[in-house]
Write a protein that holds these residues in place. Structure first.
Motif, PDB file in Angstrom:
ATOM      1  N   ILE A 111       0.840  -1.191   0.000  1.00 24.95           N
ATOM      2  CA  ILE A 111       0.000   0.000   0.000  1.00 24.95           C
ATOM      3  C   ILE A 111       0.884   1.254   0.000  1.00 24.95           C
ATOM      4  O   ILE A 111       1.955   1.264   0.611  1.00 24.95           O
ATOM      5  CB  ILE A 111      -0.993   0.013   1.182  1.00 24.95           C
ATOM      6  CG1 ILE A 111      -0.268   0.077   2.528  1.00 24.95           C
ATOM      7  CG2 ILE A 111      -1.917  -1.194   1.118  1.00 24.95           C
ATOM      8  CD1 ILE A 111      -1.208   0.304   3.712  1.00 24.95           C
ATOM      9  N   PRO A 112       0.463   2.312  -0.697  1.00 20.64           N
ATOM     10  CA  PRO A 112       1.303   3.512  -0.812  1.00 20.64           C
ATOM     11  C   PRO A 112       1.507   4.233   0.511  1.00 20.64           C
ATOM     12  O   PRO A 112       2.464   5.001   0.656  1.00 20.64           O
ATOM     13  CB  PRO A 112       0.546   4.385  -1.813  1.00 20.64           C
ATOM     14  CG  PRO A 112      -0.858   3.894  -1.779  1.00 20.64           C
ATOM     15  CD  PRO A 112      -0.778   2.430  -1.477  1.00 20.64           C
ATOM     16  N   GLU A 113       0.628   3.977   1.482  1.00 20.23           N
ATOM     17  CA  GLU A 113       0.787   4.619   2.794  1.00 20.23           C
ATOM     18  C   GLU A 113       2.026   4.124   3.534  1.00 20.23           C
ATOM     19  O   GLU A 113       2.528   4.790   4.444  1.00 20.23           O
ATOM     20  CB  GLU A 113      -0.457   4.358   3.661  1.00 20.23           C
ATOM     21  CG  GLU A 113      -1.705   5.048   3.178  1.00 20.23           C
ATOM     22  CD  GLU A 113      -2.518   4.203   2.213  1.00 20.23           C
ATOM     23  OE1 GLU A 113      -3.727   4.467   2.075  1.00 20.23           O
ATOM     24  OE2 GLU A 113      -1.955   3.265   1.596  1.00 20.23           O
ATOM     25  N   LEU A 114       2.515   2.936   3.174  1.00 17.99           N
ATOM     26  CA  LEU A 114       3.721   2.397   3.804  1.00 17.99           C
ATOM     27  C   LEU A 114       4.950   3.092   3.227  1.00 17.99           C
ATOM     28  O   LEU A 114       5.107   3.198   2.010  1.00 17.99           O
ATOM     29  CB  LEU A 114       3.813   0.898   3.545  1.00 17.99           C
ATOM     30  CG  LEU A 114       5.064   0.192   4.093  1.00 17.99           C
ATOM     31  CD1 LEU A 114       5.065   0.180   5.609  1.00 17.99           C
ATOM     32  CD2 LEU A 114       5.165  -1.233   3.535  1.00 17.99           C
ATOM     33  N   ASP A 115       5.840   3.540   4.108  1.00 16.31           N
ATOM     34  CA  ASP A 115       7.066   4.207   3.655  1.00 16.31           C
ATOM     35  C   ASP A 115       8.087   3.149   3.249  1.00 16.31           C
ATOM     36  O   ASP A 115       8.975   2.777   4.034  1.00 16.31           O
ATOM     37  CB  ASP A 115       7.623   5.109   4.757  1.00 16.31           C
ATOM     38  CG  ASP A 115       8.837   5.899   4.285  1.00 16.31           C
ATOM     39  OD1 ASP A 115       9.214   5.781   3.094  1.00 16.31           O
ATOM     40  OD2 ASP A 115       9.424   6.633   5.107  1.00 16.31           O
ATOM     41  N   ALA A 116       7.964   2.686   2.009  1.00 14.49           N
ATOM     42  CA  ALA A 116       8.814   1.604   1.513  1.00 14.49           C
ATOM     43  C   ALA A 116      10.273   2.040   1.344  1.00 14.49           C
ATOM     44  O   ALA A 116      11.163   1.193   1.220  1.00 14.49           O
ATOM     45  CB  ALA A 116       8.271   1.082   0.186  1.00 14.49           C
ATOM     46  N   THR A 117      10.545   3.348   1.371  1.00 15.80           N
ATOM     47  CA  THR A 117      11.934   3.812   1.250  1.00 15.80           C
ATOM     48  C   THR A 117      12.771   3.390   2.453  1.00 15.80           C
ATOM     49  O   THR A 117      14.001   3.366   2.376  1.00 15.80           O
ATOM     50  CB  THR A 117      12.000   5.345   1.120  1.00 15.80           C
ATOM     51  OG1 THR A 117      11.526   5.964   2.324  1.00 15.80           O
ATOM     52  CG2 THR A 117      11.166   5.833  -0.051  1.00 15.80           C
TER      53      THR A 117
END
Length: 234
Positions: A111-117
């Motif tokens: 999900i885009p809300e997760l800070d995958a960086t």
């Protein structure tokens, strides 16, 4: 966790994917998307390793109810018994689900809300169509093991001693991942506020905490002393 000395902790973010989240997820966990801010805050802590996992199923995966004939093909209700492909004496009874997290589909994306960086690695699981795979470590069959993701090896290479799990769903993939972390010899924890279950409510929480404790996994709070010891390593 009586002292900070020697602690090397990892955070595993389990299956925080579109198909497990409202409003459009085919296997949406109630309020699943709401845990992202807590997980993002946790990702800022000084973990030795930050890993996300992803279900990545083929269309003909054995866990999909649509891949079985009626009447035993009702998602959330029907179960099937799966045998170890290399040892028919070893079996697992598992629940059938709606089609979800098809590899390469929008539903399989984090999900885009997760800070995958902030993630160091992403572990994909559930690719073998013959097997259910809740855990991020391996399939349930152990004699012999059929699929291992290499997660245990990655944790050991980083010198990890403590594994904290968050994500979806608390009572399935998060639980299985935490239990396997304990079986692999790590001190294992589930952070309650960082996960949501298929079953929710006070009784479901108590049941899950009891099941985890029986498997040497501790359910802890984001504000508790276990997470504080990770935070204090800064």
């Amino acid at each position: 966790m009586s002292s900070n000395k020697g602690i090397k902790a990892a955070l595993i973010v389990v299956d925080l994917q579109e198909d497990f989240c409202p409003p459009k997820g085919s296997l949406a966990v109630t309020d699943g998307r709401s845990i992202a801010p807590i997980i993002n805050d946790l990702l800022k802590l000084p973990w030795a390793l930050r890993v996300a996992t992803k279900d990545m199923h083929p269309e003909d995966h054995i866990s999909f109810a649509t891949n079985h004939p009626p009447p035993n093909n009702k998602p959330f209700e029907s179960t099937i018994t799966i045998s170890n492909p290399r040892n028919s004496d070893e079996t697992q009874t598992t629940q059938l689900w709606p089609v979800h997290c098809i590899a390469g589909s929008p539903g399989s994306e984090l999900i885009p809300e997760l800070d995958a960086t902030k993630l160091d690695d992403i572990v994909e699981k559930g690719q073998d169509k013959r097997l259910e795979m809740y855990s991020a470590f391996c399939t349930p069959f152990l004699n012999p093991k059929i699929v291992e993701t290499g997660l245990a090896k990655s944790l050991r290479e980083k010198g990890v001693t403590h594994v904290f799990c968050v994500g979806l769903a608390a009572d399935f993939c998060v639980k299985a991942t935490a239990v396997d972390a304990a079986k692999e010899g790590f001190e294992a924890f589930v952070i309650r506020e960082g996960t949501k279950g298929v079953e929710q409510g006070q009784e479901a929480d108590k049941k899950l905490a009891h099941e985890l404790k029986e498997q040497n996994v501790k359910m802890v709070s984001v504000d508790g002393p276990e997470v504080a010891k990770v935070r204090d390593q800064k």
